[in-house]
Design an enzyme around this catalytic site. Sequence first.
Site, PDB file in Angstrom:
ATOM      1  N   GLY A  48       0.687  -1.246  -0.081  1.00 20.28           N
ATOM      2  CA  GLY A  48      -0.127  -0.041   0.119  1.00 20.28           C
ATOM      3  C   GLY A  48       0.903   1.377  -0.226  1.00 20.28           C
ATOM      4  O   GLY A  48       0.401   2.238  -0.428  1.00 20.28           O
ATOM      5  N   GLU A 102       4.003   4.091   6.350  1.00 21.74           N
ATOM      6  CA  GLU A 102       2.647   3.244   6.159  1.00 21.74           C
ATOM      7  C   GLU A 102       1.847   4.074   5.477  1.00 21.74           C
ATOM      8  O   GLU A 102       1.718   5.398   5.376  1.00 21.74           O
ATOM      9  CB  GLU A 102       2.146   3.001   7.533  1.00 21.74           C
ATOM     10  CG  GLU A 102       2.136   1.548   7.804  1.00 21.74           C
ATOM     11  CD  GLU A 102       1.349   0.450   6.924  1.00 21.74           C
ATOM     12  OE1 GLU A 102       1.123   0.908   5.816  1.00 21.74           O
ATOM     13  OE2 GLU A 102       0.955  -0.437   7.334  1.00 21.74           O
ATOM     14  N   ASP A 106      -5.000   1.630  10.537  1.00 18.53           N
ATOM     15  CA  ASP A 106      -6.443   1.449  10.558  1.00 18.53           C
ATOM     16  C   ASP A 106      -6.637   0.953  12.020  1.00 18.53           C
ATOM     17  O   ASP A 106      -6.663   1.651  12.956  1.00 18.53           O
ATOM     18  CB  ASP A 106      -6.904   0.665   9.710  1.00 18.53           C
ATOM     19  CG  ASP A 106      -8.248  -0.066   9.591  1.00 18.53           C
ATOM     20  OD1 ASP A 106      -8.990   0.912   9.775  1.00 18.53           O
ATOM     21  OD2 ASP A 106      -8.639  -1.130   9.229  1.00 18.53           O
ATOM     22  N   ASP A 162      -5.686  -0.395  -2.039  1.00 17.67           N
ATOM     23  CA  ASP A 162      -6.485  -1.372  -2.964  1.00 17.67           C
ATOM     24  C   ASP A 162      -7.718  -1.942  -2.329  1.00 17.67           C
ATOM     25  O   ASP A 162      -7.698  -1.950  -1.068  1.00 17.67           O
ATOM     26  CB  ASP A 162      -5.669  -2.661  -3.164  1.00 17.67           C
ATOM     27  CG  ASP A 162      -5.521  -3.463  -1.994  1.00 17.67           C
ATOM     28  OD1 ASP A 162      -5.094  -3.214  -1.134  1.00 17.67           O
ATOM     29  OD2 ASP A 162      -5.892  -4.566  -2.465  1.00 17.67           O
ATOM     30  N   ARG A 168      -5.318   0.454  -6.894  1.00 23.32           N
ATOM     31  CA  ARG A 168      -4.087   1.197  -6.590  1.00 23.32           C
ATOM     32  C   ARG A 168      -3.608   2.514  -7.162  1.00 23.32           C
ATOM     33  O   ARG A 168      -2.832   3.238  -6.891  1.00 23.32           O
ATOM     34  CB  ARG A 168      -2.880   0.378  -6.271  1.00 23.32           C
ATOM     35  CG  ARG A 168      -3.326  -1.000  -5.236  1.00 23.32           C
ATOM     36  CD  ARG A 168      -1.857  -1.472  -4.897  1.00 23.32           C
ATOM     37  NE  ARG A 168      -1.881  -2.839  -4.406  1.00 23.32           N
ATOM     38  CZ  ARG A 168      -1.945  -3.191  -3.147  1.00 23.32           C
ATOM     39  NH1 ARG A 168      -2.147  -1.986  -2.163  1.00 23.32           N
ATOM     40  NH2 ARG A 168      -2.393  -4.121  -2.571  1.00 23.32           N
TER      41      ARG A 168
HETATM   42  P1  IMP Z   1      -4.174  -2.219  10.370  1.00 24.06           P
HETATM   43  O1  IMP Z   1      -3.236  -3.403  10.631  1.00 24.06           O
HETATM   44  O2  IMP Z   1      -5.752  -2.625  10.649  1.00 24.06           O
HETATM   45  O3  IMP Z   1      -3.856  -0.751  10.976  1.00 24.06           O
HETATM   46  O4  IMP Z   1      -4.264  -1.993   8.850  1.00 24.06           O
HETATM   47  C1  IMP Z   1      -3.224  -1.472   8.072  1.00 24.06           C
HETATM   48  C2  IMP Z   1      -3.313  -1.842   6.629  1.00 24.06           C
HETATM   49  O5  IMP Z   1      -4.278  -2.542   6.042  1.00 24.06           O
HETATM   50  C3  IMP Z   1      -2.541  -0.764   5.760  1.00 24.06           C
HETATM   51  O6  IMP Z   1      -1.300  -0.894   5.679  1.00 24.06           O
HETATM   52  C4  IMP Z   1      -3.438  -0.999   4.482  1.00 24.06           C
HETATM   53  O7  IMP Z   1      -2.584  -1.743   3.522  1.00 24.06           O
HETATM   54  C5  IMP Z   1      -4.752  -1.840   4.850  1.00 24.06           C
HETATM   55  N1  IMP Z   1      -5.939  -0.851   5.028  1.00 24.06           N
HETATM   56  C6  IMP Z   1      -6.395  -0.492   6.199  1.00 24.06           C
HETATM   57  N2  IMP Z   1      -7.547   0.506   5.728  1.00 24.06           N
HETATM   58  C7  IMP Z   1      -7.678   0.274   4.563  1.00 24.06           C
HETATM   59  C8  IMP Z   1      -8.486   0.992   3.727  1.00 24.06           C
HETATM   60  O8  IMP Z   1      -9.507   1.643   4.010  1.00 24.06           O
HETATM   61  N3  IMP Z   1      -8.388   0.699   2.321  1.00 24.06           N
HETATM   62  C9  IMP Z   1      -7.381   0.024   1.973  1.00 24.06           C
HETATM   63  N4  IMP Z   1      -6.464  -0.705   2.597  1.00 24.06           N
HETATM   64  C10 IMP Z   1      -6.515  -0.366   4.148  1.00 24.06           C
HETATM   65 MG    MG Z   2      -0.312  -1.250   3.853  1.00 25.55          MG
END
Ligand code: IMP
Ligand code: MG
Length: 178
Positions: A48, A102, A106, A162, A168
Amino acid sequence: MGKIRILDKEFEKNIPFERIQEVIETMAVKIHEDYKNSRPLFLCVLNGAFMFAADLFKYYPGHCEISFIKLSSYAGTQTTGEVKTLIGLDKEIEGREVIILEDIVDSGITISHLAGDLSACKPKSVRIATLLLKPDALRKEVRLDYVGMEIPNDFIVGYGLDYNGFGRNFRDIYKITE
Ligand code: IMP
Ligand code: MG
């Protein structure tokens, strides 16, 4: 072009490319103020963050290096809660000042997992720079040193992000409408 369709979902334009660039340039200058007298190693989290890292790297006005690591935790529009390392570190980071790049934080699971793994490699310091943050989705306590923009808890695509591999390539960021 305000609306797009990717696979089974509809998205509408949310953050224009020009705004993204402003935010990244400001962040690059700020990071440089903190690392003026050193040569940080940027660590881009694939997939990402590849566009964000490429632009931030171009705006960074000092000496620096970049390396890449590939992690995966998302399936469709949801985090799986399990972080897989698909490509690991290829660079010695012991004693280095590392800045993780990053695309979005999320739940925070990916970034806290990575920060934990890296500290075992004895870097001099580790900071985190994320283009986007969804504060309402955070489930981990993580110190984020540089945050480009805070956004609501909606699924987004574009600018490197994505939906099941697609979207992307859009230069603007789009949010889901359904
Ligand atoms: P986390 O581990 O939940 O913080 O998620 C982080 C990863 O999930 C990021 O590096 C993104 O690649 C992917 N991600 C989180 N939210 C989104 C979104 O809204 N759209 C697309 N990818 C996301
Ligand atoms: Mg990512």
